[in-house]
Write an enzyme that holds these catalytic residues in place. Structure first.
Site, PDB file in Angstrom:
ATOM      1  N   ARG A  58       0.821  -1.218   0.000  1.00  0.00           N
ATOM      2  CA  ARG A  58       0.000   0.000   0.000  1.00  0.00           C
ATOM      3  C   ARG A  58       0.848   1.257   0.000  1.00  0.00           C
ATOM      4  O   ARG A  58       0.408   2.308  -0.464  1.00  0.00           O
ATOM      5  CB  ARG A  58      -0.962  -0.027   1.193  1.00  0.00           C
ATOM      6  CG  ARG A  58      -2.173  -0.906   0.953  1.00  0.00           C
ATOM      7  CD  ARG A  58      -3.022  -1.032   2.185  1.00  0.00           C
ATOM      8  NE  ARG A  58      -2.559  -2.085   3.057  1.00  0.00           N
ATOM      9  CZ  ARG A  58      -2.760  -2.124   4.373  1.00  0.00           C
ATOM     10  NH1 ARG A  58      -3.402  -1.139   4.960  1.00  0.00           N
ATOM     11  NH2 ARG A  58      -2.322  -3.133   5.089  1.00  0.00           N
ATOM     12  N   GLU A  95       1.240  -4.803  13.422  1.00  0.00           N
ATOM     13  CA  GLU A  95       0.050  -4.965  14.277  1.00  0.00           C
ATOM     14  C   GLU A  95      -0.428  -6.418  14.227  1.00  0.00           C
ATOM     15  O   GLU A  95      -0.894  -6.956  15.209  1.00  0.00           O
ATOM     16  CB  GLU A  95      -1.055  -3.997  13.828  1.00  0.00           C
ATOM     17  CG  GLU A  95      -2.161  -3.829  14.861  1.00  0.00           C
ATOM     18  CD  GLU A  95      -3.304  -2.942  14.385  1.00  0.00           C
ATOM     19  OE1 GLU A  95      -3.285  -2.491  13.223  1.00  0.00           O
ATOM     20  OE2 GLU A  95      -4.229  -2.725  15.191  1.00  0.00           O
TER      21      GLU A  95
HETATM   22  O1  LIG Z   1       3.166   0.609  11.605  1.00  0.00           O
HETATM   23  P1  LIG Z   1       3.096  -0.880  11.350  1.00  0.00           P
HETATM   24  O2  LIG Z   1       2.601  -1.639  12.554  1.00  0.00           O
HETATM   25  O3  LIG Z   1       4.365  -1.435  10.830  1.00  0.00           O
HETATM   26  O4  LIG Z   1       1.969  -1.121  10.260  1.00  0.00           O
HETATM   27  C1  LIG Z   1       1.801  -0.335   9.127  1.00  0.00           C
HETATM   28  C2  LIG Z   1       2.058  -1.095   7.885  1.00  0.00           C
HETATM   29  O5  LIG Z   1       1.102  -2.175   7.758  1.00  0.00           O
HETATM   30  C3  LIG Z   1       0.491  -2.113   6.488  1.00  0.00           C
HETATM   31  O6  LIG Z   1       1.167  -2.871   5.530  1.00  0.00           O
HETATM   32  P2  LIG Z   1       1.142  -4.468   5.486  1.00  0.00           P
HETATM   33  O7  LIG Z   1       2.417  -4.979   6.073  1.00  0.00           O
HETATM   34  O8  LIG Z   1      -0.148  -4.979   6.074  1.00  0.00           O
HETATM   35  O9  LIG Z   1       1.254  -4.797   3.963  1.00  0.00           O
HETATM   36  P3  LIG Z   1       0.447  -4.415   2.627  1.00  0.00           P
HETATM   37  O10 LIG Z   1       0.697  -2.954   2.379  1.00  0.00           O
HETATM   38  O11 LIG Z   1       1.122  -5.278   1.629  1.00  0.00           O
HETATM   39  O12 LIG Z   1      -1.010  -4.718   2.837  1.00  0.00           O
HETATM   40  C4  LIG Z   1       0.536  -0.654   6.113  1.00  0.00           C
HETATM   41  O13 LIG Z   1       0.432  -0.445   4.718  1.00  0.00           O
HETATM   42  C5  LIG Z   1       1.877  -0.211   6.664  1.00  0.00           C
HETATM   43  O14 LIG Z   1       2.930  -0.429   5.749  1.00  0.00           O
HETATM   44  N1  LIG Z   2      -5.678  -1.318  11.465  1.00  0.00           N
HETATM   45  C1  LIG Z   2      -5.088  -1.318  10.272  1.00  0.00           C
HETATM   46  N2  LIG Z   2      -5.774  -0.981   9.165  1.00  0.00           N
HETATM   47  C2  LIG Z   2      -5.175  -0.989   7.946  1.00  0.00           C
HETATM   48  N3  LIG Z   2      -3.890  -1.288   7.766  1.00  0.00           N
HETATM   49  C3  LIG Z   2      -3.151  -1.618   8.843  1.00  0.00           C
HETATM   50  N4  LIG Z   2      -1.853  -1.967   8.978  1.00  0.00           N
HETATM   51  C4  LIG Z   2      -1.613  -2.207  10.267  1.00  0.00           C
HETATM   52  N5  LIG Z   2      -2.717  -2.020  11.007  1.00  0.00           N
HETATM   53  C5  LIG Z   2      -3.706  -1.655  10.128  1.00  0.00           C
END
Ligand SMILES: O=P(O)(O)OC[C@H]1O[C@H](OP(=O)(O)OP(=O)(O)O)[C@H](O)[C@@H]1O
Ligand SMILES: Nc1ncnc2[nH]cnc12
Length: 170
Positions: A58, A95
């Site tokens: 993302r 998370e």
């Molecule tokens: O602050 P944090 O606890 O590290 O979480 C935030 C991260 O989690 C999500 O990505 P995710 O790893 O879910 O991957 P994606 O973008 O591929 O869905 C979001 O896009 C951030 O990069």
């Molecule tokens: N609550 C949340 N919603 C969307 N993206 C996330 N990445 C980590 N925590 C998230």
């Protein structure tokens, strides 16, 4: 423009107890997407960045148009095993779950001013790992920019010492 009202909150995704902030509803609205990138671009201009770094997946949706709007380069941070050339890598927790992030070794030149951009700040684990990778390569992290910040997870504390901007807070 109210960006928050364009973000959809899905309870219990991807697991029970997580309130998932779904940005697809914001992205599909041309005006909101444009406005969000413009606001982030104003911030990055003030930080005088040379390059924008964005974590998979993302983060790409935010960091790449941001770099394009500013006329700067974009550098991806990817999950393990996706980048084809020589990499630096580091493990991290988020998370929900844990993973390994990588960057190409030649993606940042020593002394380059870097802004890291992502859709969302939760625990800060992803961003802190991206910061460490950039710094390992000799880059200077001059700012971190998010569309969304989950303030209840205190990610900002993990990023103390860095300049942090978020457009929407929960
Ligand atoms: O602050 P944090 O606890 O590290 O979480 C935030 C991260 O989690 C999500 O990505 P995710 O790893 O879910 O991957 P994606 O973008 O591929 O869905 C979001 O896009 C951030 O990069
Ligand atoms: N609550 C949340 N919603 C969307 N993206 C996330 N990445 C980590 N925590 C998230």
């Amino acid at each position: 423009m109210n960006l928050k009202e364009k973000i959809r909150v899905i309870p219990d995704f991807p697991e029970k107890g997580i309130r998932f902030k779904d940005i697809t509803t914001l992205l599909q609205d041309a005006g909101s997407f444009h406005h969000a990138i413009d606001e982030l671009a104003d911030y990055v201009r003030g930080r005088q960045a040379d390059v924008i770094v964005g974590p998979e997946a993302r983060g790409f949706v935010i960091a790449a148009p941001l770099a394009y709007a500013l006329g700067k380069g974009f550098v991806p941070v990817r999950k393990k095993g996706k980048l084809p050339a020589e990499t630096v890598s580091m493990g991290y927790e988020l998370e929900y779950g844990k993973d390994i992030l990588e960057m190409h070794k030649d993606a940042i030149r020593p002394g380059q001013r870097v802004v890291i951009a992502d859709d969302l700040l939760a625990t800060g684990g992803t961003t802190l790992t991206a910061i460490k990778l950039v710094e390992k390569l000799g880059g200077i992290v001059v700012g971190v920019a998010f569309l969304i910040e989950l303030t209840y997870l205190n990610g900002r504390e993990k990023l103390s010492g860095y300049d942090v901007l978020s457009l929407v807070q929960y």
